[in-house]
Design a protein around this motif. Sequence first.
Motif, PDB file in Angstrom:
ATOM      1  N   THR A  55       0.736  -1.144   0.126  1.00 52.95           N
ATOM      2  CA  THR A  55       0.152   0.173   0.017  1.00 52.95           C
ATOM      3  C   THR A  55       0.710   1.304  -0.108  1.00 52.95           C
ATOM      4  O   THR A  55       0.231   2.216   0.254  1.00 52.95           O
ATOM      5  N   VAL A  56       2.240   1.141  -0.080  1.00 53.39           N
ATOM      6  CA  VAL A  56       2.962   2.409   0.198  1.00 53.39           C
ATOM      7  C   VAL A  56       3.792   2.606  -1.414  1.00 53.39           C
ATOM      8  O   VAL A  56       4.271   1.376  -1.842  1.00 53.39           O
ATOM      9  N   THR A  57       4.247   3.515  -1.956  1.00 54.20           N
ATOM     10  CA  THR A  57       4.709   3.673  -3.115  1.00 54.20           C
ATOM     11  C   THR A  57       6.187   3.528  -2.947  1.00 54.20           C
ATOM     12  O   THR A  57       6.866   3.721  -1.881  1.00 54.20           O
ATOM     13  N   SER A 107     -10.682   2.611  -0.778  1.00 50.69           N
ATOM     14  CA  SER A 107      -9.019   2.907  -0.602  1.00 50.69           C
ATOM     15  C   SER A 107      -8.715   1.464  -0.977  1.00 50.69           C
ATOM     16  O   SER A 107      -9.213   0.481  -0.378  1.00 50.69           O
ATOM     17  N   ALA A 108      -7.427   1.351  -1.446  1.00 49.74           N
ATOM     18  CA  ALA A 108      -6.730   0.056  -1.247  1.00 49.74           C
ATOM     19  C   ALA A 108      -6.049  -0.440  -0.054  1.00 49.74           C
ATOM     20  O   ALA A 108      -5.712  -1.555   0.087  1.00 49.74           O
ATOM     21  N   GLU A 133      -8.874   5.220   5.313  1.00 48.72           N
ATOM     22  CA  GLU A 133      -8.566   6.281   4.260  1.00 48.72           C
ATOM     23  C   GLU A 133      -9.730   6.453   3.468  1.00 48.72           C
ATOM     24  O   GLU A 133     -10.297   5.842   3.105  1.00 48.72           O
ATOM     25  N   ASN A 134     -10.371   7.796   3.457  1.00 52.40           N
ATOM     26  CA  ASN A 134     -11.147   8.321   2.457  1.00 52.40           C
ATOM     27  C   ASN A 134     -10.576   8.598   1.003  1.00 52.40           C
ATOM     28  O   ASN A 134     -10.281   9.712   0.878  1.00 52.40           O
ATOM     29  N   ALA A 135     -10.702   7.712   0.192  1.00 50.64           N
ATOM     30  CA  ALA A 135     -10.158   7.696  -1.156  1.00 50.64           C
ATOM     31  C   ALA A 135     -11.423   7.705  -2.075  1.00 50.64           C
ATOM     32  O   ALA A 135     -12.465   7.641  -1.528  1.00 50.64           O
ATOM     33  N   PHE A 136     -11.076   7.630  -3.364  1.00 45.70           N
ATOM     34  CA  PHE A 136     -12.319   7.256  -4.235  1.00 45.70           C
ATOM     35  C   PHE A 136     -12.341   6.334  -5.109  1.00 45.70           C
ATOM     36  O   PHE A 136     -10.879   6.459  -5.718  1.00 45.70           O
ATOM     37  N   GLY A 137     -12.967   5.497  -5.436  1.00 42.14           N
ATOM     38  CA  GLY A 137     -12.752   4.525  -6.391  1.00 42.14           C
ATOM     39  C   GLY A 137     -14.044   3.705  -6.973  1.00 42.14           C
ATOM     40  O   GLY A 137     -15.238   4.115  -6.506  1.00 42.14           O
TER      41      GLY A 137
END
Length: 528
Positions: free
Chosen positions: A9-11, A257-258, A338-342
């Motif tokens: 989950t980390v770049t 989120s992933a 984590e409030n992401a979008f997908g």
Amino acid sequence: MNTTADPRTVTAAAPELRRWTPPAVEVRRGGVVGAELAGFDVLAVPVAAGEGADAPLQPRPGAADAAVRYGIDLAAACAAEGSTGRTAQVTRLPVTAPAGSPRRLLVVGVGDSSPTALRRSGAALARAVASAPGDVATTLADGVGAAGTRAFVEGFLLASYAPPVSGRRAASAPEPRRLLLLGAVEAADVRHAEVSAGATVLTRDLAATPSNLKDPQWMTAQVREVAAGLRLKVEVREEDRLRREGFGGLLAVGAGSASSPALVQVGWTPRARPDAPHVVLVGKGITYDTGGLGIKPREGMVAMKTDMAGSAAVLAVVAAAARLKLPVKVTGLLALAENAFGADSYRPGDVVTHYGGRTTEVNNTDAEGRVVLGDALAYADAVLRPDVLVDVATLTGAATLGLGKRHAALYSADADLVAQLEAAADASGERVWHMPLVEDYAASLDSDVADARQVTTTPGHGGGSIVAALFLRPFTGGRRWAHLDIAGTGRADGPEHEVVKGATGYGARLLLEWLETSVAPGTAPGAR
């Protein structure tokens, strides 16, 4: 702190961080005259303004002895350099240092020598010596009592703080200095200050960590690491268990989120007090907030790595309670997502079923904090059954509009609890303002399809921070409860006194002070 995160989950470009090491604080009985100060770069002594417009400057412990040591007329030197003794004024006096003496002599205004004045003076001293780091000896804590000593040391340590750094900046970070306290100072008060300041530092470090390192799994790892050193009990609910047990709020917010959401429970129980009052602290832990499908503008996302500051404060308070061995049972709940979008993001118009069965109609995916807090509060009420329940969250921009960035919004219908938290705020320097739970506003959350709307949809209604608190209230089951909206105080645009730019660590010292002075002595809040 462990900075290794889940590689899934980390770049790949995620940096290694170097975290700040606080100054070592030492205590040495005795005054300035005859003290062995070889190796120290700075000697700082306190002064205060005299009473009345024409009253001379008043030397405080160690100042007159410093004048003897350096062979100067203290009053004349202070007058020449414009030192007035006002709180937090730091003035360097021109001196020729005798052998074995620090080369810089500073006089620090301490005002009325109250804990607030001493905290601010300690912070001012730390900033005054920051440009030329070195070891500092001082008599500012001489004879000021427990509260004064704690406040001064907290101010010095917290203003010395630097956020995590990476790359070349990390390699050039200065080594920590020593702070030597001369005079009548109790070592136990110093250690207490180190614990309370350390709680704020931990909160700052976690909140300042970039979100390409920090996700719910990383935060869970930090809880385990902190808990392991203190033998705290940890229980983690990850995605599968959240689904089985019905934590629909956390699952909805984390769906886009992933990184999967989690509810982390960490607790301190004093062995000597099996009947100790039980306090549950709930922290919002949104490790990054894009706004979800209701995406924020770019400028609104810049500070969103700190949107988990409430959960960081909760962890820090539980750890500090254990370090101080407070006779109160403290359980922390970190509601992490984590409030992401997908493709799987929750949508406006969705209905979410929280832990315990209460339902929410979603109107704004960027009002996610109250959704995850609803799950955690309902679980605390139904399962943990605390004597008192407090949540802390960077929840609404409305709180900042109303109160600015120096006061957190405090909501509670319990007058005694409000008074306790206000007293703790005054003592800790982390200010609050009691806000009303306006009953007339509750109807704006009525929903045709669920138990409540997430936000009001009435045009021009206002009172967003109040409405958010009203949304949370039913999840508390009627228990004694307080809500701290720290959206303004959790972040700072610049330094002020012991507060630094960026993540402030707000809430850790306030809640620790409240636990120690209002709950631990036996004034148990009492069950509902």
